[in-house]
Design a protein around this motif. Structure first.
Motif, PDB file in Angstrom:
ATOM      1  N   SER A  40       0.679  -1.168   0.093  1.00 18.99           N
ATOM      2  CA  SER A  40      -0.007   0.067  -0.035  1.00 18.99           C
ATOM      3  C   SER A  40       0.824   1.227  -0.149  1.00 18.99           C
ATOM      4  CB  SER A  40      -1.048  -0.132   1.282  1.00 18.99           C
ATOM      5  OG  SER A  40      -0.106  -0.054   2.476  1.00 18.99           O
ATOM      6  N   GLY A  41       2.123   1.074   0.030  1.00 12.11           N
ATOM      7  CA  GLY A  41       3.012   2.401   0.015  1.00 12.11           C
ATOM      8  C   GLY A  41       3.569   2.864   1.224  1.00 12.11           C
ATOM      9  N   LYS A  42       3.655   2.003   2.320  1.00  8.95           N
ATOM     10  CA  LYS A  42       3.949   2.296   3.645  1.00  8.95           C
ATOM     11  C   LYS A  42       5.327   2.642   3.638  1.00  8.95           C
ATOM     12  CE  LYS A  42       2.402  -1.060   5.831  1.00  8.95           C
ATOM     13  NZ  LYS A  42       2.096  -2.239   4.713  1.00  8.95           N
ATOM     14  N   SER A  43       6.272   1.757   3.122  1.00  7.98           N
ATOM     15  CA  SER A  43       7.683   1.682   3.471  1.00  7.98           C
ATOM     16  C   SER A  43       8.213   3.005   2.165  1.00  7.98           C
ATOM     17  CB  SER A  43       8.345   0.403   2.914  1.00  7.98           C
ATOM     18  OG  SER A  43       7.735  -0.578   3.760  1.00  7.98           O
ATOM     19  N   THR A  44       7.264   2.868   0.790  1.00  6.10           N
ATOM     20  CA  THR A  44       7.811   3.754  -0.087  1.00  6.10           C
ATOM     21  C   THR A  44       7.520   5.189   0.831  1.00  6.10           C
ATOM     22  OG1 THR A  44       6.767   2.246  -1.626  1.00  6.10           O
ATOM     23  CG2 THR A  44       7.183   4.713  -2.173  1.00  6.10           C
ATOM     24  N   LEU A  45       6.547   5.432   1.322  1.00  3.63           N
ATOM     25  CA  LEU A  45       6.452   6.684   2.193  1.00  3.63           C
ATOM     26  C   LEU A  45       7.558   7.126   2.890  1.00  3.63           C
ATOM     27  CD1 LEU A  45       4.854   9.274   2.636  1.00  3.63           C
ATOM     28  CD2 LEU A  45       3.490   7.982   4.226  1.00  3.63           C
ATOM     29  N   MET A  46       8.039   5.996   3.853  1.00  3.45           N
ATOM     30  CA  MET A  46       9.114   6.162   4.643  1.00  3.45           C
ATOM     31  C   MET A  46      10.357   6.559   3.760  1.00  3.45           C
ATOM     32  SD  MET A  46       8.508   5.838   7.853  1.00  3.45           S
ATOM     33  CE  MET A  46       7.484   4.871   9.182  1.00  3.45           C
ATOM     34  N   LYS A  47      10.499   5.794   2.732  1.00  2.00           N
ATOM     35  CA  LYS A  47      11.994   6.031   1.994  1.00  2.00           C
ATOM     36  C   LYS A  47      12.131   7.558   1.580  1.00  2.00           C
ATOM     37  CE  LYS A  47      12.483   1.419   0.296  1.00  2.00           C
ATOM     38  NZ  LYS A  47      12.203   0.649  -1.007  1.00  2.00           N
ATOM     39  N   GLY A  48      10.533   7.943   1.156  1.00  2.00           N
ATOM     40  CA  GLY A  48      10.377   9.275   0.404  1.00  2.00           C
ATOM     41  C   GLY A  48      10.725  10.483   1.694  1.00  2.00           C
ATOM     42  N   ILE A  49      10.201  10.133   2.883  1.00  2.00           N
ATOM     43  CA  ILE A  49      10.479  11.195   3.972  1.00  2.00           C
ATOM     44  C   ILE A  49      12.050  11.154   4.224  1.00  2.00           C
ATOM     45  CG2 ILE A  49       9.851  11.789   6.320  1.00  2.00           C
ATOM     46  CD1 ILE A  49       7.306  10.399   6.002  1.00  2.00           C
ATOM     47  N   ALA A  50      12.542  10.168   4.214  1.00  2.00           N
ATOM     48  CA  ALA A  50      14.150   9.995   4.630  1.00  2.00           C
ATOM     49  C   ALA A  50      15.055  10.461   3.456  1.00  2.00           C
ATOM     50  CB  ALA A  50      14.539   8.291   4.733  1.00  2.00           C
ATOM     51  N   GLY A  51      14.441  10.727   2.380  1.00  2.00           N
ATOM     52  CA  GLY A  51      15.134  11.328   1.213  1.00  2.00           C
ATOM     53  C   GLY A  51      16.019  10.271   0.402  1.00  2.00           C
ATOM     54  N   ILE A  52      15.599   8.938   0.632  1.00  2.00           N
ATOM     55  CA  ILE A  52      16.300   7.992  -0.065  1.00  2.00           C
ATOM     56  C   ILE A  52      15.706   7.977  -1.474  1.00  2.00           C
ATOM     57  CG2 ILE A  52      16.769   5.379  -0.043  1.00  2.00           C
ATOM     58  CD1 ILE A  52      17.442   5.730   2.755  1.00  2.00           C
ATOM     59  N   LEU A  53      14.488   8.216  -1.284  1.00  2.00           N
ATOM     60  CA  LEU A  53      13.499   8.156  -2.776  1.00  2.00           C
ATOM     61  C   LEU A  53      12.885   9.417  -3.090  1.00  2.00           C
ATOM     62  CD1 LEU A  53      12.554   6.008  -4.680  1.00  2.00           C
ATOM     63  CD2 LEU A  53      10.332   5.976  -3.488  1.00  2.00           C
ATOM     64  N   LYS A  54      13.567   9.870  -4.324  1.00  2.00           N
ATOM     65  CA  LYS A  54      13.165  11.278  -4.880  1.00  2.00           C
ATOM     66  C   LYS A  54      11.790  11.190  -5.139  1.00  2.00           C
ATOM     67  CE  LYS A  54      17.146  13.099  -4.418  1.00  2.00           C
ATOM     68  NZ  LYS A  54      17.358  12.493  -3.159  1.00  2.00           N
ATOM     69  N   PRO A  55      10.903  12.304  -4.925  1.00  2.00           N
ATOM     70  CA  PRO A  55       9.547  12.230  -5.063  1.00  2.00           C
ATOM     71  C   PRO A  55       9.348  12.443  -6.840  1.00  2.00           C
ATOM     72  CG  PRO A  55      10.142  14.216  -4.073  1.00  2.00           C
ATOM     73  CD  PRO A  55      11.132  13.464  -4.131  1.00  2.00           C
ATOM     74  N   ILE A  56       8.496  11.822  -7.524  1.00  2.00           N
ATOM     75  CA  ILE A  56       7.868  11.982  -9.010  1.00  2.00           C
ATOM     76  C   ILE A  56       7.375  13.303  -8.950  1.00  2.00           C
ATOM     77  CG2 ILE A  56       6.521  11.201 -10.642  1.00  2.00           C
ATOM     78  CD1 ILE A  56       6.666   8.168  -9.515  1.00  2.00           C
ATOM     79  N   SER A  57       6.555  13.846  -8.129  1.00  2.00           N
ATOM     80  CA  SER A  57       5.996  14.927  -7.975  1.00  2.00           C
ATOM     81  C   SER A  57       5.624  15.555  -6.655  1.00  2.00           C
ATOM     82  CB  SER A  57       4.894  15.277  -9.113  1.00  2.00           C
ATOM     83  OG  SER A  57       3.599  14.613  -8.446  1.00  2.00           O
ATOM     84  N   GLY A  58       5.465  16.690  -6.624  1.00  2.00           N
ATOM     85  CA  GLY A  58       5.245  17.214  -5.135  1.00  2.00           C
ATOM     86  C   GLY A  58       6.286  17.279  -4.262  1.00  2.00           C
ATOM     87  N   THR A  59       6.011  17.575  -2.944  1.00  2.00           N
ATOM     88  CA  THR A  59       6.949  17.997  -2.271  1.00  2.00           C
ATOM     89  C   THR A  59       6.846  17.368  -0.814  1.00  2.00           C
ATOM     90  OG1 THR A  59       6.574  20.076  -1.665  1.00  2.00           O
ATOM     91  CG2 THR A  59       8.272  19.808  -3.339  1.00  2.00           C
ATOM     92  N   CYS A  60       7.866  16.984  -0.102  1.00  2.00           N
ATOM     93  CA  CYS A  60       7.641  16.550   1.481  1.00  2.00           C
ATOM     94  C   CYS A  60       8.630  17.600   1.985  1.00  2.00           C
ATOM     95  CB  CYS A  60       8.224  15.152   1.553  1.00  2.00           C
ATOM     96  SG  CYS A  60       8.386  14.797   3.212  1.00  2.00           S
ATOM     97  N   GLU A  61       8.037  18.797   2.665  1.00  2.00           N
ATOM     98  CA  GLU A  61       8.601  20.021   3.425  1.00  2.00           C
ATOM     99  C   GLU A  61       8.842  19.465   4.925  1.00  2.00           C
ATOM    100  OE1 GLU A  61       6.960  23.726   3.187  1.00  2.00           O
ATOM    101  OE2 GLU A  61       6.951  23.902   1.117  1.00  2.00           O
ATOM    102  N   GLN A  62      10.334  19.842   4.970  1.00  2.00           N
ATOM    103  CA  GLN A  62      10.722  19.007   6.415  1.00  2.00           C
ATOM    104  C   GLN A  62      11.090  20.245   7.320  1.00  2.00           C
ATOM    105  OE1 GLN A  62      13.933  16.806   4.986  1.00  2.00           O
ATOM    106  NE2 GLN A  62      12.507  15.224   4.387  1.00  2.00           N
ATOM    107  N   HIS A  63      10.702  20.356   8.441  1.00  2.00           N
ATOM    108  CA  HIS A  63      10.889  21.307   9.219  1.00  2.00           C
ATOM    109  C   HIS A  63      11.545  20.667  10.605  1.00  2.00           C
ATOM    110  CE1 HIS A  63       8.274  23.997   6.754  1.00  2.00           C
ATOM    111  NE2 HIS A  63       7.697  22.866   6.849  1.00  2.00           N
ATOM    112  N   PHE A  64      12.519  19.999  10.424  1.00  2.00           N
ATOM    113  CA  PHE A  64      13.190  19.331  11.611  1.00  2.00           C
ATOM    114  C   PHE A  64      14.630  19.348  11.435  1.00  2.00           C
ATOM    115  CE2 PHE A  64      12.031  15.999   8.702  1.00  2.00           C
ATOM    116  CZ  PHE A  64      13.213  15.272   8.208  1.00  2.00           C
TER     117      PHE A  64
END
Lengths: 288, 265
Positions: B42-66
């Motif tokens: 369902s994309g759970k691990s993919t989402l994790m990788k996206g947040i960790a910056g290991i997978l680059k997004p196809i579109s959109g962004t994940c803005e990080q304030h940490f």
């Protein structure tokens, strides 16, 4: 006894040089071999040693049997192959063993073509098997500098090297150095192979790198200890191989590698983690 | 309170042009414990990788304030046969503090011993990694995560093959992290565990199903919606053209649900 062990080194300058060259090389090569083994890249060293050939051959064709051009040629081609296969595996789905195989085969074919184009088979034997007994000042200087660079790199990057082997994904999540450290390590492999190629030739230089490392694995389960044991095995093999070659009039390079091979066989059988230890398990055990 | 740690802006992640996480929007606040729930694929691990910056997004962004991120992946590339000791593995957690060339100090060693004590691994410092059980290894990895002193902690199925007592110990640790104002995102399959311990839940089925307080998200209606999604890639699937800002794509949750999701976040 005393005479036959120490005599050759006291009497002959070429034996002293051979000893100095191969001992420095042992100290430098063995830890590199340990990390190659731990990254399951034991055969990569072998592939790289073949890959160096066209560079050395090109140096030989252009400048004759002179150490410096052959070394620089080997270094350049070795780095191209190492970086090329490293980059392909970083940026595509292909694993490093596959890209390495492709690059080194191309390189080896080019090398054999170059050598056969001009030059006799005697020269080819020199390129392939080296001559530790004919080390000149230039070659010794090169080996010592390579050892110094290797130790400096290990001293600075030890933690990163261990982290890259132990948990590459973790390193990637906390630092951008994962890739560069891997490439630096490949550079160290090439440097040490080129250093070994002076003394032992391209075919055998990888032996002094890998055999002591894989033999050490039967004795220890700690990276630092592994490196130390590998260095000791490599130094003892160099010494033993040179004496063997002196007394039995054998070619020195293969004699050194055979000595290291003997150390491997003995370790396999008698090592603390070797065949005997696992075939004859002790029934005694601690209660906790 | 605008204490936002992570903000997904129309984030789409995927592999080879196929979206695995589709147009995700929402925010995660500081100090909040969020469970990420969804079926296999369902994309759970993919989402994790996206947040960790290991997978680059196809579109959109994940803005990080940490400031700092700690990521404990599901499929660790950890080499368990590597001849290292527990202390070598755990001390990798100092990486962000000590950097590339730094050395580990005596104070660090005391801190490390404290972390091993918290996860119940005192006395394991010199043990080789290949002698640890699965649960002990997981405890060691949690000790390493503690040392990272991160503001955002990503845990991908951290309780696989871990026994009940260890889970309780580790959950206590996770709650302590949240109390220290760290944001924790944790992928889990055990709904009972989620209901008991995680105040917020993100339910995903390649696109967001619901995100909010756990009791509102883990309803039977939402769960059955999350089960009925297309897991396989469709080579003939049309290209998603809905990249224009302000455009509401047809495959998004319906407008009413979207408002509820937004309200819950």
């Amino acid at each position: 006894m005393y005479d036959s062990l120490l005599g050759p080194f006291l009497q002959y300058g070429f034996m002293q040089r051979a000893l100095l060259g191969s001992v420095v090389l042992s100290v430098s090569c063995a830890p590199v071999g340990v990390f190659l083994m731990l990254r399951r890249m034991s055969l990569t060293g072998d592939a790289m040693s073949h890959a160096i050939l066209p560079g050395a051959a090109l140096g030989f064709l252009l400048f004759g049997l002179d150490i410096l051009p052959m070394t620089i040629g080997g270094l350049v081609v070795g780095l191209v192959v190492a970086l090329g296969s490293g980059l392909v595996s970083r940026f595509t789905v292909q694993k490093e063993d596959a890209s390495m195989a492709a690059f080194y085969l191309i390189s080896l074919a080019a090398g054999v073509l170059l050598v056969s184009w001009r030059g006799s088979s005697v020269d080819l034997m020199h390129v392939l098997f080296g001559s530790v007994l004919a080390l000149n000042d230039e070659a010794i200087g090169l080996i010592v500098s390579i050892a110094a660079v290797t130790f400096l790199a290990f001293g600075l990057c030890w933690r990163a090297l261990v982290a890259e082997c132990l948990d590459p994904l973790f390193l990637r999540s906390v630092s951008r150095f994962g890739g560069p450290v891997h490439l630096l390590f490949l550079v160290l492999v090439v440097l040490n192979l080129v250093g070994g190629f002076q003394a032992l030739g391209t075919l055998l230089s990888v032996g002094l790198m890998m055999l002591p490392a894989v033999a050490a694995r039967f004795w220890s389960n700690d990276v630092r200890t592994l490196c130390l044991i590998a260095i000791v095995i490599a130094v003892v093999s160099s010494l033993g191989g040179l004496l063997l070659s002196y007394h039995a009039s054998m070619p020195s390079g293969p004699a050194i590698i055979m000595a290291a091979g003997g150390a491997y066989i003995l370790s396999t059988i008698f090592g603390r983690r070797g065949v005997l230890a696992s075939a004859l398990p002790s029934r005694r055990h601690r209660s906790a | 309170m605008t204490d936002i740690c992570l903000e997904f802006k129309n984030l789409t992640l995927g592999y080879q042009g196929h979206a695995a996480v589709h147009h995700l929007r929402g925010t995660a606040e500081r100090g909040v414990l969020t469970a990420i729930v969804g079926a296999n694929g369902s994309g759970k691990s993919t989402l994790m990788k996206g947040i960790a910056g290991i997978l680059k997004p196809i579109s959109g962004t994940c803005e990080q304030h940490f400031g700092r991120l700690a990521y404990l992946p599901q499929q660790s590339e950890l080499d368990r046969t590597f001849p290292a000791r527990v202390v070598d593995l755990v001390s990798l957690g100092f990486w962000q503090d000590r950097g590339f060339l730094g050395r580990i100090t005596g104070k660090d060693r005391a801190k490390l011993a404290g972390c091993l004590d918290v996860v119940g691994l005192t006395g394991f410092e010199k043990r080789p990694l290949d002698s640890l059980s699965g649960g002990q290894m997981q405890r060691a990895l949690f000790a390493r995560t503690m040392l990272q002193d991160a503001d955002l902690i990503l845990l991908d199925e951290p309780f696989n093959a871990v026994d009940g007592r260890t889970i309780q110990d580790l959950i206590r640790l996770i709650k302590k992290w949240a109390a220290q104002r760290r944001t924790v995102l944790c992928v889990l399959h055990d709904h009972a565990l989620v209901r008991e311990h995680f105040p917020r839940t993100l339910l995903i089925a390649r696109k967001l199903v619901a995100w909010g307080p756990t009791s509102d998200v883990l309803t039977s209606e939402n769960l059955s919606r999350a089960r009925n999604f297309q897991e396989a890639w469709d080579e003939n699937a049309g290209w998603c053209e809905d990249e224009r800002p302000g455009f509401s794509p047809t495959h998004e949750p319906d407008a009413g649900r979207k408002q509820r999701v937004a309200a819950n976040v």
